[in-house]
Motif scaffolding. Sequence first.
Motif, PDB file in Angstrom:
ATOM      1  N   ILE A  32       0.838  -1.212   0.000  1.00  0.00           N
ATOM      2  CA  ILE A  32       0.000   0.000   0.000  1.00  0.00           C
ATOM      3  C   ILE A  32       0.865   1.252   0.000  1.00  0.00           C
ATOM      4  O   ILE A  32       0.617   2.192  -0.763  1.00  0.00           O
ATOM      5  CB  ILE A  32      -0.949  -0.007   1.218  1.00  0.00           C
ATOM      6  CG1 ILE A  32      -2.025  -1.083   1.047  1.00  0.00           C
ATOM      7  CG2 ILE A  32      -1.602   1.360   1.401  1.00  0.00           C
ATOM      8  CD1 ILE A  32      -2.886  -1.305   2.285  1.00  0.00           C
ATOM      9  N   ILE A  33       1.875   1.275   0.843  1.00  0.00           N
ATOM     10  CA  ILE A  33       2.687   2.494   1.019  1.00  0.00           C
ATOM     11  C   ILE A  33       3.583   2.765  -0.188  1.00  0.00           C
ATOM     12  O   ILE A  33       3.755   3.916  -0.589  1.00  0.00           O
ATOM     13  CB  ILE A  33       3.531   2.389   2.305  1.00  0.00           C
ATOM     14  CG1 ILE A  33       2.612   2.417   3.529  1.00  0.00           C
ATOM     15  CG2 ILE A  33       4.548   3.537   2.386  1.00  0.00           C
ATOM     16  CD1 ILE A  33       3.309   2.089   4.838  1.00  0.00           C
ATOM     17  N   ASP A  47      -7.258  10.721   3.658  1.00  0.00           N
ATOM     18  CA  ASP A  47      -8.250  10.285   4.649  1.00  0.00           C
ATOM     19  C   ASP A  47      -7.628  10.114   6.037  1.00  0.00           C
ATOM     20  O   ASP A  47      -8.317  10.272   7.051  1.00  0.00           O
ATOM     21  CB  ASP A  47      -8.898   8.968   4.214  1.00  0.00           C
ATOM     22  CG  ASP A  47      -9.820   9.133   3.017  1.00  0.00           C
ATOM     23  OD1 ASP A  47     -10.252  10.271   2.759  1.00  0.00           O
ATOM     24  OD2 ASP A  47     -10.087   8.131   2.328  1.00  0.00           O
ATOM     25  N   LEU A  48      -6.350   9.782   6.063  1.00  0.00           N
ATOM     26  CA  LEU A  48      -5.633   9.575   7.340  1.00  0.00           C
ATOM     27  C   LEU A  48      -4.897  10.840   7.786  1.00  0.00           C
ATOM     28  O   LEU A  48      -4.012  10.773   8.637  1.00  0.00           O
ATOM     29  CB  LEU A  48      -4.629   8.425   7.189  1.00  0.00           C
ATOM     30  CG  LEU A  48      -5.209   7.038   6.921  1.00  0.00           C
ATOM     31  CD1 LEU A  48      -4.107   6.065   6.557  1.00  0.00           C
ATOM     32  CD2 LEU A  48      -5.977   6.536   8.142  1.00  0.00           C
ATOM     33  N   GLN A  49      -5.275  11.966   7.205  1.00  0.00           N
ATOM     34  CA  GLN A  49      -4.565  13.229   7.429  1.00  0.00           C
ATOM     35  C   GLN A  49      -4.296  13.504   8.908  1.00  0.00           C
ATOM     36  O   GLN A  49      -5.173  13.364   9.756  1.00  0.00           O
ATOM     37  CB  GLN A  49      -5.387  14.387   6.853  1.00  0.00           C
ATOM     38  CG  GLN A  49      -4.698  15.743   6.914  1.00  0.00           C
ATOM     39  CD  GLN A  49      -5.679  16.864   6.611  1.00  0.00           C
ATOM     40  OE1 GLN A  49      -6.267  17.436   7.506  1.00  0.00           O
ATOM     41  NE2 GLN A  49      -5.858  17.162   5.343  1.00  0.00           N
ATOM     42  N   GLN A  52       0.811   9.868  11.632  1.00  0.00           N
ATOM     43  CA  GLN A  52       2.184   9.624  11.205  1.00  0.00           C
ATOM     44  C   GLN A  52       2.220   8.802   9.922  1.00  0.00           C
ATOM     45  O   GLN A  52       3.076   9.021   9.051  1.00  0.00           O
ATOM     46  CB  GLN A  52       2.961   8.917  12.309  1.00  0.00           C
ATOM     47  CG  GLN A  52       3.243   9.809  13.512  1.00  0.00           C
ATOM     48  CD  GLN A  52       4.113   9.131  14.549  1.00  0.00           C
ATOM     49  OE1 GLN A  52       4.337   7.928  14.494  1.00  0.00           O
ATOM     50  NE2 GLN A  52       4.621   9.908  15.492  1.00  0.00           N
ATOM     51  N   LEU A  53       1.290   7.851   9.801  1.00  0.00           N
ATOM     52  CA  LEU A  53       1.230   7.034   8.586  1.00  0.00           C
ATOM     53  C   LEU A  53       0.934   7.902   7.370  1.00  0.00           C
ATOM     54  O   LEU A  53       1.542   7.733   6.307  1.00  0.00           O
ATOM     55  CB  LEU A  53       0.176   5.942   8.736  1.00  0.00           C
ATOM     56  CG  LEU A  53      -0.034   5.027   7.515  1.00  0.00           C
ATOM     57  CD1 LEU A  53       1.267   4.328   7.136  1.00  0.00           C
ATOM     58  CD2 LEU A  53      -1.150   4.011   7.782  1.00  0.00           C
ATOM     59  N   SER A  54       0.001   8.829   7.519  1.00  0.00           N
ATOM     60  CA  SER A  54      -0.343   9.739   6.431  1.00  0.00           C
ATOM     61  C   SER A  54       0.869  10.550   5.998  1.00  0.00           C
ATOM     62  O   SER A  54       1.181  10.653   4.801  1.00  0.00           O
ATOM     63  CB  SER A  54      -1.467  10.682   6.866  1.00  0.00           C
ATOM     64  OG  SER A  54      -1.672  11.697   5.911  1.00  0.00           O
ATOM     65  N   GLN A  55       1.578  11.128   6.968  1.00  0.00           N
ATOM     66  CA  GLN A  55       2.747  11.942   6.644  1.00  0.00           C
ATOM     67  C   GLN A  55       3.819  11.103   5.946  1.00  0.00           C
ATOM     68  O   GLN A  55       4.469  11.571   5.005  1.00  0.00           O
ATOM     69  CB  GLN A  55       3.307  12.570   7.922  1.00  0.00           C
ATOM     70  CG  GLN A  55       2.437  13.659   8.531  1.00  0.00           C
ATOM     71  CD  GLN A  55       2.273  14.856   7.611  1.00  0.00           C
ATOM     72  OE1 GLN A  55       3.239  15.411   7.092  1.00  0.00           O
ATOM     73  NE2 GLN A  55       1.043  15.280   7.394  1.00  0.00           N
ATOM     74  N   PHE A  56       4.007   9.862   6.403  1.00  0.00           N
ATOM     75  CA  PHE A  56       5.012   8.987   5.784  1.00  0.00           C
ATOM     76  C   PHE A  56       4.621   8.651   4.345  1.00  0.00           C
ATOM     77  O   PHE A  56       5.458   8.651   3.434  1.00  0.00           O
ATOM     78  CB  PHE A  56       5.187   7.705   6.603  1.00  0.00           C
ATOM     79  CG  PHE A  56       6.251   6.792   6.067  1.00  0.00           C
ATOM     80  CD1 PHE A  56       7.588   7.148   6.139  1.00  0.00           C
ATOM     81  CD2 PHE A  56       5.910   5.583   5.471  1.00  0.00           C
ATOM     82  CE1 PHE A  56       8.579   6.310   5.626  1.00  0.00           C
ATOM     83  CE2 PHE A  56       6.886   4.742   4.955  1.00  0.00           C
ATOM     84  CZ  PHE A  56       8.228   5.103   5.038  1.00  0.00           C
ATOM     85  N   MET A  57       3.334   8.384   4.134  1.00  0.00           N
ATOM     86  CA  MET A  57       2.868   8.072   2.786  1.00  0.00           C
ATOM     87  C   MET A  57       3.060   9.253   1.842  1.00  0.00           C
ATOM     88  O   MET A  57       3.445   9.087   0.680  1.00  0.00           O
ATOM     89  CB  MET A  57       1.397   7.647   2.818  1.00  0.00           C
ATOM     90  CG  MET A  57       1.167   6.290   3.456  1.00  0.00           C
ATOM     91  SD  MET A  57      -0.583   5.818   3.539  1.00  0.00           S
ATOM     92  CE  MET A  57      -0.936   5.499   1.813  1.00  0.00           C
TER      93      MET A  57
END
Length: 271
Positions: A32-33, A47-49, A52-57
Amino acid sequence: MEKSLIYFRIKIIIKSLFLILFAGIIILLIFIIFFLNKDRRFILAEDLQGTQLSQFMFKVLRKQYPDYSDVYHEQSVAYNKRGLYHEGFKLLDKAVLLNPKKHLGYRGWMKLEKLKDYKGAIIDLEKLNALTPNDDVQGENINYLLAISYQGLSNYDKSKHYYERFFETTDSATLNLKSIVYVNYGTLLEKLNLNQEALKQYNISLKGHFKFSEAYFHKAEVFEKLGIKDSSKYYYKKALHQYNNGSKLKDVYNEVFNELYESDIIKAIPN
């Protein structure tokens, strides 16, 4: 002994299944990433704004697609919402550099609403207006945003010019929903000593659905300037009543343009 062996084997199987499941999740996350279609990854990160996952993506997407302007724009949002404007604007500036037509408006709006940087807002909004005249920015007509930006800089003649362009390019149905515009225009006309015209704007505002405290307050101001004290006192009290009933312009995130406070009204009411 045989039972112990069975339990041992069951434990081994369960542990193996958990390891397989864990490995599967890791592989799925990696896919996914790093490998999912870029637009689908962008939507997921959006959507995950704020996570930390959002920023990494977003960082991965920027690395893989350095000219993908929307990624810089969207990654900036989380920073700006938290008031981390230095970090947010570095990303937003990059988005504008890559696609000015798409992102100038948002940056100009941010400068106006969040930073109260009227001069910076005017530069961005006028550049955009040259590219796409009379466009909407964040749900607001660009001419109105330019009008209040110039008003904030006390350039009243230029502000009046853009208010007039706003009224010329906006349909009546939209104007009926924008009664606060008449209030802000009225305050501008007061600055130009056009008190009767200002009073007319406040009256138009009060004919709308939203009877803002600001309209009554500034209407009272005009009557006070004209020496009509009874009317002035009446409308100041009306402004306070509306304010206490929650009928005022407000934004949970920003100080709005020409923000009115309860202390302003109380101070203005004559004894």
